[in-house]
Design a protein around this motif. Structure first.
Motif, PDB file in Angstrom:
ATOM      1  N   ASN A  45      -9.181   0.034   0.303  1.00 38.07           N
ATOM      2  CA  ASN A  45      -7.837   0.707   0.606  1.00 38.07           C
ATOM      3  C   ASN A  45      -7.391   1.321  -0.874  1.00 38.07           C
ATOM      4  O   ASN A  45      -6.212   1.703  -1.001  1.00 38.07           O
ATOM      5  CB  ASN A  45      -7.275  -0.375   1.037  1.00 38.07           C
ATOM      6  CG  ASN A  45      -7.294  -0.784   2.433  1.00 38.07           C
ATOM      7  OD1 ASN A  45      -6.894   0.080   3.545  1.00 38.07           O
ATOM      8  ND2 ASN A  45      -8.339  -1.791   2.691  1.00 38.07           N
ATOM      9  N   THR A  46      -8.064   1.481  -1.873  1.00 37.82           N
ATOM     10  CA  THR A  46      -8.009   2.079  -3.111  1.00 37.82           C
ATOM     11  C   THR A  46      -8.162   3.573  -3.016  1.00 37.82           C
ATOM     12  O   THR A  46      -9.310   4.163  -2.700  1.00 37.82           O
ATOM     13  CB  THR A  46      -8.561   1.313  -4.207  1.00 37.82           C
ATOM     14  OG1 THR A  46      -8.369   0.089  -4.283  1.00 37.82           O
ATOM     15  CG2 THR A  46      -8.189   2.024  -5.566  1.00 37.82           C
ATOM     16  N   ILE A  47      -6.952   4.397  -3.344  1.00 36.85           N
ATOM     17  CA  ILE A  47      -7.023   5.659  -2.894  1.00 36.85           C
ATOM     18  C   ILE A  47      -8.001   6.234  -4.192  1.00 36.85           C
ATOM     19  O   ILE A  47      -7.730   6.002  -5.174  1.00 36.85           O
ATOM     20  CB  ILE A  47      -5.652   6.355  -3.068  1.00 36.85           C
ATOM     21  CG1 ILE A  47      -4.821   5.934  -1.883  1.00 36.85           C
ATOM     22  CG2 ILE A  47      -5.478   7.958  -3.164  1.00 36.85           C
ATOM     23  CD1 ILE A  47      -3.492   6.112  -2.017  1.00 36.85           C
ATOM     24  N   ASP A 101       0.770  -1.170  -0.103  1.00 39.77           N
ATOM     25  CA  ASP A 101      -0.034  -0.032  -0.019  1.00 39.77           C
ATOM     26  C   ASP A 101       1.076   1.152   0.050  1.00 39.77           C
ATOM     27  O   ASP A 101       1.835   1.479   0.824  1.00 39.77           O
ATOM     28  CB  ASP A 101      -0.844  -0.026   1.130  1.00 39.77           C
ATOM     29  CG  ASP A 101      -1.816   1.182   1.372  1.00 39.77           C
ATOM     30  OD1 ASP A 101      -1.596   2.074   0.781  1.00 39.77           O
ATOM     31  OD2 ASP A 101      -2.733   0.834   1.888  1.00 39.77           O
ATOM     32  N   SER A 124       2.275   7.424 -10.909  1.00 41.00           N
ATOM     33  CA  SER A 124       1.122   8.261 -11.170  1.00 41.00           C
ATOM     34  C   SER A 124      -0.039   7.606 -10.329  1.00 41.00           C
ATOM     35  O   SER A 124      -0.650   6.738 -10.446  1.00 41.00           O
ATOM     36  CB  SER A 124       0.534   7.944 -12.716  1.00 41.00           C
ATOM     37  OG  SER A 124      -0.626   8.459 -12.862  1.00 41.00           O
ATOM     38  N   PRO A 125      -0.571   8.627  -9.302  1.00 45.54           N
ATOM     39  CA  PRO A 125      -1.500   8.078  -8.299  1.00 45.54           C
ATOM     40  C   PRO A 125      -2.684   8.124  -8.806  1.00 45.54           C
ATOM     41  O   PRO A 125      -2.988   8.831  -9.893  1.00 45.54           O
ATOM     42  CB  PRO A 125      -1.083   9.231  -7.130  1.00 45.54           C
ATOM     43  CG  PRO A 125      -0.569  10.386  -7.791  1.00 45.54           C
ATOM     44  CD  PRO A 125       0.066   9.834  -9.102  1.00 45.54           C
ATOM     45  N   PRO A 126      -3.790   7.766  -8.127  1.00 45.49           N
ATOM     46  CA  PRO A 126      -5.219   8.131  -8.896  1.00 45.49           C
ATOM     47  C   PRO A 126      -5.287   9.361  -8.674  1.00 45.49           C
ATOM     48  O   PRO A 126      -4.875  10.271  -7.988  1.00 45.49           O
ATOM     49  CB  PRO A 126      -6.067   7.105  -7.715  1.00 45.49           C
ATOM     50  CG  PRO A 126      -5.264   6.104  -6.969  1.00 45.49           C
ATOM     51  CD  PRO A 126      -3.779   6.604  -7.196  1.00 45.49           C
TER      52      PRO A 126
HETATM   53  C1  LIG Z   1      -3.861   6.836 -12.240  1.00 44.22           C
HETATM   54  S1  LIG Z   1      -3.595   4.951 -11.950  1.00 44.22           S
HETATM   55  C2  LIG Z   1      -2.072   5.139 -12.430  1.00 44.22           C
HETATM   56  C3  LIG Z   1      -1.906   4.004 -13.581  1.00 44.22           C
HETATM   57  C4  LIG Z   1      -0.474   4.032 -14.275  1.00 44.22           C
HETATM   58  N1  LIG Z   1       0.082   5.287 -13.903  1.00 44.22           N
HETATM   59  C5  LIG Z   1      -0.393   3.415 -15.593  1.00 44.22           C
HETATM   60  O1  LIG Z   1      -0.194   3.981 -16.480  1.00 44.22           O
HETATM   61  O2  LIG Z   1      -0.894   2.005 -15.559  1.00 44.22           O
HETATM   62  C6  LIG Z   1      -3.503   4.627 -10.244  1.00 44.22           C
HETATM   63  C7  LIG Z   1      -3.099   3.333  -9.741  1.00 44.22           C
HETATM   64  O3  LIG Z   1      -2.943   3.609  -8.304  1.00 44.22           O
HETATM   65  C8  LIG Z   1      -3.181   2.124  -7.578  1.00 44.22           C
HETATM   66  N2  LIG Z   1      -3.523   2.574  -6.379  1.00 44.22           N
HETATM   67  C9  LIG Z   1      -4.816   3.067  -5.515  1.00 44.22           C
HETATM   68  N3  LIG Z   1      -4.648   3.019  -4.394  1.00 44.22           N
HETATM   69  C10 LIG Z   1      -3.434   2.507  -3.888  1.00 44.22           C
HETATM   70  C11 LIG Z   1      -2.641   2.262  -2.758  1.00 44.22           C
HETATM   71  N4  LIG Z   1      -3.360   2.640  -1.713  1.00 44.22           N
HETATM   72  N5  LIG Z   1      -1.371   2.037  -2.970  1.00 44.22           N
HETATM   73  C12 LIG Z   1      -0.935   1.617  -4.060  1.00 44.22           C
HETATM   74  N6  LIG Z   1      -1.626   1.764  -5.091  1.00 44.22           N
HETATM   75  C13 LIG Z   1      -2.503   2.203  -5.320  1.00 44.22           C
HETATM   76  C14 LIG Z   1      -4.622   1.952  -8.700  1.00 44.22           C
HETATM   77  O4  LIG Z   1      -5.105   0.730  -8.462  1.00 44.22           O
HETATM   78  C15 LIG Z   1      -4.054   2.390  -9.829  1.00 44.22           C
HETATM   79  O5  LIG Z   1      -3.351   1.420 -10.693  1.00 44.22           O
END
Ligand SMILES: C[S@@+](CC[C@H](N)C(=O)[O-])C[C@H]1O[C@@H](n2cnc3c(N)ncnc32)[C@H](O)[C@@H]1O
Length: 210
Positions: A73-75, A24, A41-43
């Motif tokens: 837990n997904t942001i 995480d 690249s975060p959400p």
């Molecule tokens: C904007 S996307 C980025 C995609 C990536 N840049 C790509 O090109 O595939 C955000 C990513 O962050 C992940 N994510 C969300 N919450 C998270 C967390 N708590 N820890 C790690 N990753 C997380 C999502 O599952 C998603 O894959």
């Protein structure tokens, strides 16, 4: 991305350690001052439901209860897990102004849903930024790619918010590249334009230097 790195003119003299981790981003299993560079690249603040969009794949690997835990837990996921998060001045003035605009917005779901969803997002992003800063070596850099979006008529300047939050957390932060997203889906979504016409969306590259 691997192809882009191959095509880039970066000359790599040291051996690179590739270490796939299942973790995480708010709680990384890495020591302090250990990482040379971060590219991430975060959400974005668009409520994309990553867990549900990959539900078939996740259900092959996990049971439905675990899928629910992953989703919670997904942001940035569109679920409210914690209703008691308080606004934090560390998030910066652009973020605080956005939250005030949402709070004062007359629409039905603004205070009951969008505000707690945004508070959760910024709390999680702050935790992730703190982890990036903790694991980076001194003078090392992180590149964070984010996109702007809108809450009704209010622009969510996510790149600016990341810069202000980074500076408030004690690392030098700046936008080093900004591009207008011409093919953004919202440009063809008439419903999303009902609050403001001619919305422009940006993709920003935010550079943090520890
Ligand atoms: C904007 S996307 C980025 C995609 C990536 N840049 C790509 O090109 O595939 C955000 C990513 O962050 C992940 N994510 C969300 N919450 C998270 C967390 N708590 N820890 C790690 N990753 C997380 C999502 O599952 C998603 O894959």
């Amino acid at each position: 991305m691997i192809l882009d790195l191959d095509l880039s003119s970066i000359t790599i003299t040291d051996r690179i350690l590739h270490l796939p981790l299942l973790a995480d981003s708010r709680n990384l299993c890495l020591p302090d001052n250990a990482i040379d560079a971060v590219i991430t690249s975060p959400p974005y603040l668009t409520r994309i439901d990553y867990a549900m969009s990959t539900r078939p794949e996740l259900l092959i690997m996990f049971d439905p209860k675990t899928l629910r835990t992953i989703r919670e837990n997904t942001i940035g996921a569109p679920v409210i897990v914690d209703k008691y998060i308080k606004i934090n001045s560390t998030w910066g003035k652009t973020c605080l102004q956005l939250l005030e605009n949402v709070q004062k917005h007359g629409s039905k779901a603004a205070t009951s849903y969008y505000l707690p969803n945004m508070l959760q997002y910024f709390r999680d992003i702050e935790l992730s930024r703190r982890e990036i800063i903790r694991v980076l070596k001194h003078n090392a850099r992180a590149i964070i790619v984010v996109q702007s979006s809108y809450f009704k008529e209010h622009e969510i300047k996510l790149g600016d918010i990341y810069v202000e939050m980074g500076n408030n957390l004690g690392v030098k932060s700046e936008i080093v590249n900004r591009e207008i997203l011409r093919g953004h889906m919202a440009h063809v979504n008439t419903k999303s334009n009902q609050y403001k016409k001619g919305k422009i969306y940006f993709e920003d590259m935010v550079l943090l230097t520890k």
